[in-house]
Design a protein around this motif. Structure first.
Motif: not given
Length: 312
Positions: A167-196
């Motif tokens: 449900r989150q919008p991902f704008c220009a930034n699609h770079i995850i500074p990690h070796t795997y797709c950890e939940h919060i690491a992916v959420a942090k690159i979203s340009c939406g509200d990730i409070t939930v």
């Protein structure tokens, strides 16, 4: 470089950077990664093979050990092959669907492993505190049912994570500074509200892990109380030796998991590469060491293992 830039512009692709700041050392870092992964696979598959072949090991304790081996294989396999692709071939792209699938599996397997550790603590409690009733309380069928409950719980915990991120919008930034797709690491690159997303991962994570740790502490508290009531010193040592391997596995698993989760949310002062390296340790060090610990500390398994390794 052109292919890398093309991938960056693709909205259906994320970029896993590996370990930012240590790109020049990726090849060297891959050596302990790959060696730990191979040793872990060999050790855990050996445990599964020996327990499968030996009828005398078809008991609740060894069924739980097989469940632990399967979760360890699942944990390391969910991240190490992709990490090695990044380190060896610079293949940093991962589809959004692939990223969310990896996220689901690694979080589900982590929670499943926690459930297995709780059941193993209960197994040790019954074996020491109610040895005469052990065979009636813990049957293979009952352990299998407990494993199924743990699996359902793990799926229910992990499934909302990719659904919330979809449900989150991902704008220009699609770079995850990690070796795997950890939940919060992916959420942090979203340009939406990730409070939930933050609250879900933090609250439910601590509810599940906190509950499991409480049950484990309760089991071992009752075990210690029962052991202290035994007058024989030899019985003391025998009772405690049966728990040593499990305690070592618990300390390795929960300490690294809790440290990784806390530093990812509150450790702003910790260098990113330090956090990422420590987060990866949780996924390949325990799977490598667990079969070694149980192989050394469990006499019956050690003897059966020797039967196959010493055979001509």
């Amino acid at each position: 470089m052109a292919a890398f830039n093309l991938t960056l512009s693709d909205p259906s692709t994320f970029i896993l950077m590996g370990i930012p700041g240590l790109e020049a050392a990726h090849i060297w870092i891959s050596i302990p990664f790959s060696m730990s992964y191979i040793i872990g696979l060999l050790g855990n598959f050996t445990v599964l093979f020996v327990v499968y072949k030996e009828q005398t090991l078809h008991k609740p304790m060894y069924l739980l050990l097989c469940m632990l081996a399967l979760t360890d294989i699942g944990m390391s396999t969910s991240i190490v092959p992709k990490a090695l692709c990044i380190f060896w071939f610079n293949l940093k792209g991962i589809t959004v669907g692939g990223c969310f699938t990896q996220m689901f599996f690694l979080h589900a397997v982590s929670v499943m492993k926690s459930a297995v550790l709780v059941t193993m603590a209960f197994d040790r409690y019954v074996a020491i505190c109610s040895p005469l009733r052990y065979a009636t309380i813990l049957t293979n069928a009952r352990v299998a049912k407990l494993g199924l409950v743990g699996l359902i719980r793990a799926v229910l915990y992990a499934l909302p994570m990719p659904l919330l991120l979809r449900r989150q919008p991902f704008c220009a930034n699609h770079i995850i500074p990690h070796t795997y797709c950890e939940h919060i690491a992916v959420a942090k690159i979203s340009c939406g509200d990730i409070t939930v997303n933050r609250m879900y991962g933090l609250v439910l994570g601590f509810v599940f892990i906190g509950l499991d740790l409480t049950l484990i502490a309760l089991s071992y508290g009752l075990i210690i109380r029962a052991v202290l009531r035994i007058s024989s010193k030899g019985a003391h040592q025998k009772a405690l030796s049966t728990c040593t391997a499990h305690i070592c596995v618990i300390l390795m698993s929960y300490a690294s998991n809790l440290f990784s989760n806390l530093t990812h949310r509150f450790g702003q002062g910790i260098a990113p590469h330090v956090h990422i390296i420590l987060a990866n340790l949780y996924f390949f060090v325990p799977p490598m060491l667990n079969p070694i610990i149980y192989g050394v500390k469990t006499k019956e398994l050690r003897e059966k293992l020797g039967k196959y390794t010493c055979r001509r």
